[in-house]
Design a protein around this motif. Sequence first.
Motif, PDB file in Angstrom:
ATOM      1  N   ALA A 234      38.215 -26.544  31.254  1.00  0.00           N
ATOM      2  CA  ALA A 234      37.170 -25.585  30.885  1.00  0.00           C
ATOM      3  C   ALA A 234      37.335 -25.101  29.474  1.00  0.00           C
ATOM      4  O   ALA A 234      36.387 -24.747  28.799  1.00  0.00           O
ATOM      5  CB  ALA A 234      37.192 -24.393  31.852  1.00  0.00           C
ATOM      6  N   GLY A 235      38.596 -25.101  29.005  1.00  0.00           N
ATOM      7  CA  GLY A 235      38.828 -24.604  27.664  1.00  0.00           C
ATOM      8  C   GLY A 235      38.325 -25.530  26.596  1.00  0.00           C
ATOM      9  O   GLY A 235      38.278 -25.178  25.444  1.00  0.00           O
ATOM     10  N   ASP A 239      32.145 -22.984  22.264  1.00  0.00           N
ATOM     11  CA  ASP A 239      31.408 -21.732  22.458  1.00  0.00           C
ATOM     12  C   ASP A 239      30.178 -21.703  21.545  1.00  0.00           C
ATOM     13  O   ASP A 239      30.147 -20.993  20.537  1.00  0.00           O
ATOM     14  CB  ASP A 239      32.341 -20.556  22.174  1.00  0.00           C
ATOM     15  CG  ASP A 239      31.691 -19.204  22.451  1.00  0.00           C
ATOM     16  OD1 ASP A 239      30.645 -19.177  23.127  1.00  0.00           O
ATOM     17  OD2 ASP A 239      32.218 -18.186  21.973  1.00  0.00           O
ATOM     18  N   ARG A 290      33.657 -13.420  27.859  1.00  0.00           N
ATOM     19  CA  ARG A 290      33.395 -14.303  29.001  1.00  0.00           C
ATOM     20  C   ARG A 290      33.680 -15.760  28.711  1.00  0.00           C
ATOM     21  O   ARG A 290      33.901 -16.542  29.634  1.00  0.00           O
ATOM     22  CB  ARG A 290      31.926 -14.163  29.412  1.00  0.00           C
ATOM     23  CG  ARG A 290      31.498 -12.767  29.811  1.00  0.00           C
ATOM     24  CD  ARG A 290      29.992 -12.670  29.942  1.00  0.00           C
ATOM     25  NE  ARG A 290      29.438 -13.735  30.769  1.00  0.00           N
ATOM     26  CZ  ARG A 290      28.150 -14.054  30.830  1.00  0.00           C
ATOM     27  NH1 ARG A 290      27.285 -13.392  30.088  1.00  0.00           N
ATOM     28  NH2 ARG A 290      27.734 -15.010  31.605  1.00  0.00           N
ATOM     29  N   ASP A 292      35.139 -19.423  27.834  1.00  0.00           N
ATOM     30  CA  ASP A 292      36.402 -20.104  28.121  1.00  0.00           C
ATOM     31  C   ASP A 292      37.210 -20.321  26.845  1.00  0.00           C
ATOM     32  O   ASP A 292      38.436 -20.226  26.849  1.00  0.00           O
ATOM     33  CB  ASP A 292      36.125 -21.453  28.793  1.00  0.00           C
ATOM     34  CG  ASP A 292      35.460 -21.283  30.147  1.00  0.00           C
ATOM     35  OD1 ASP A 292      35.859 -20.369  30.882  1.00  0.00           O
ATOM     36  OD2 ASP A 292      34.531 -22.054  30.456  1.00  0.00           O
ATOM     37  N   ARG A 293      36.506 -20.661  25.772  1.00  0.00           N
ATOM     38  CA  ARG A 293      37.184 -20.923  24.502  1.00  0.00           C
ATOM     39  C   ARG A 293      36.417 -20.201  23.397  1.00  0.00           C
ATOM     40  O   ARG A 293      35.668 -20.805  22.631  1.00  0.00           O
ATOM     41  CB  ARG A 293      37.219 -22.426  24.241  1.00  0.00           C
ATOM     42  CG  ARG A 293      38.152 -22.806  23.100  1.00  0.00           C
ATOM     43  CD  ARG A 293      38.336 -24.305  23.035  1.00  0.00           C
ATOM     44  NE  ARG A 293      39.282 -24.686  22.011  1.00  0.00           N
ATOM     45  CZ  ARG A 293      39.719 -25.925  21.842  1.00  0.00           C
ATOM     46  NH1 ARG A 293      39.293 -26.889  22.614  1.00  0.00           N
ATOM     47  NH2 ARG A 293      40.579 -26.203  20.883  1.00  0.00           N
TER      48      ARG A 293
END
Length: 484
Positions: A234-235, A239, A290, A292-293
């Motif tokens: 997920a990272g 973004d 919120r 992940d990265r």
Amino acid sequence: MAEPALAPRLLDTLQDALQRAERPRPRAVARWPHAHWPAVGTVCLGAFLGQLTASVTSLVFPALEQRFDAGFAAVEWVSLSYLLVLVALLAPVGRLSDLVGRKTMYLGGFAVFAAASLGAGLAGSLAVLVACRAVQAVGGAMMQANSVALVARGVPERAMRTALGIQAAAQALGLALGPTLGGLLVTHASWRWAFWVNVPIGVLGILAGWFLLPRTFPDGRPARPARSARSKDAGGRFDLAGLLLLAGASTALLLALSAASGLPLPGWAVAALAVLAVLAAAGLVRQERRADRPIVPPGLVNTPGIRAGLVVALIGYLLLFCPLVLEPVVLAGRGVPAATAGVAITALPAAFALAATVGGGLLPRGWSDAVRCRAGALLAAAGLLVLAVLPAPGAGAAVGPLLAAGYGLGLLLPANNALVMRAIPAQSSAVGGGLVNMVRSLGTALGTALPVLAVHLAGAASGGRAVLLLLAAVAVLAARLSAR
């Protein structure tokens, strides 16, 4: 059923093709034991070019106002458009470079930068010039996002510190030469040459990089995790929402400041921009909590030492670039020729370059980085305060205070960067470096916008003095924050 997998397979094929397109150095160069130094020299060309462009542009603002019959608030977007695009693209370009090759991306950056510089010099309107500067920033991001990684990959561990020091010296040299070169070009040639001068440097960078930079993937087939493994990470998701909110907040804020500085926009548009800036900033805070990265990781930013260091970095570049934009206008209002003003203003970046590269060695060895930060900030505050209170100084009288301010900033910023990077966990060093680059660009953008606002509201003389007094106070604040 096979169609949903077609797009990922095409992307993988394109990625593989781009990776293989990255050409290796000639064998004779690659086998030379000292081949890493010419590679560092190539990276220094990009570092020099980026800082030269940053400092040379402010000297052409008065000429652009005359040529395009535009106000200062409109002309400043020749710089702001570049800075905003650079802030938005540094992070995604860095990630894309990991996939397609840093050498490929770096050489592409030279090509885009040179082509956009040619177009900027040929621009027949201010709108076209601003657009060319935005494209130029795409090339700048492609170079800047890869420069440190190319140095780190291209030199042995024992030479790393020396190589990075040489790169910093190249940046400082470009920053120092900009005002003098800009003033000479405006006086004896044309404002267009302030952009055309980038073209031969860009061509030289492409040729040098083609032959001297090593491949990002030496064997041509970099390891890539299985798609199932990547999907679980997920990272790894970029973004994009955070990037758009950051770009929206900074653009809306600077447009609102420009409107307050004389940019012809209706009142409702200015109010809407201010509201948009606030909403985008609030949305960015929510998104980064919120994501992940996140682009601006709250966990890092909220760490006291890091938070204070990032604020000091923003202040430092605000203090560095604000006088570079302000003083040409102030001196021009006193009848000082552009060439003379450029030579005088060079005192600031030249002193900064000297202190950032070798000046720290003149300080007592027992001084910590925090002490160096405080000493540098207070010296910069003193120089700016003297410049503010001098009664209508000419070009010669401004040199001494600018030297003091520049030398102080040259002590402050490298020591502050060391403190920030030391406080960031090793596994987050890349993210931390990106944050430093981001706040540096935002500080530069504010340093460009603030003088325009002050000159519009109070005139060059009174507005300039007010800005310098404010900068001196902000420098004292940086010294206070450096006591962390």
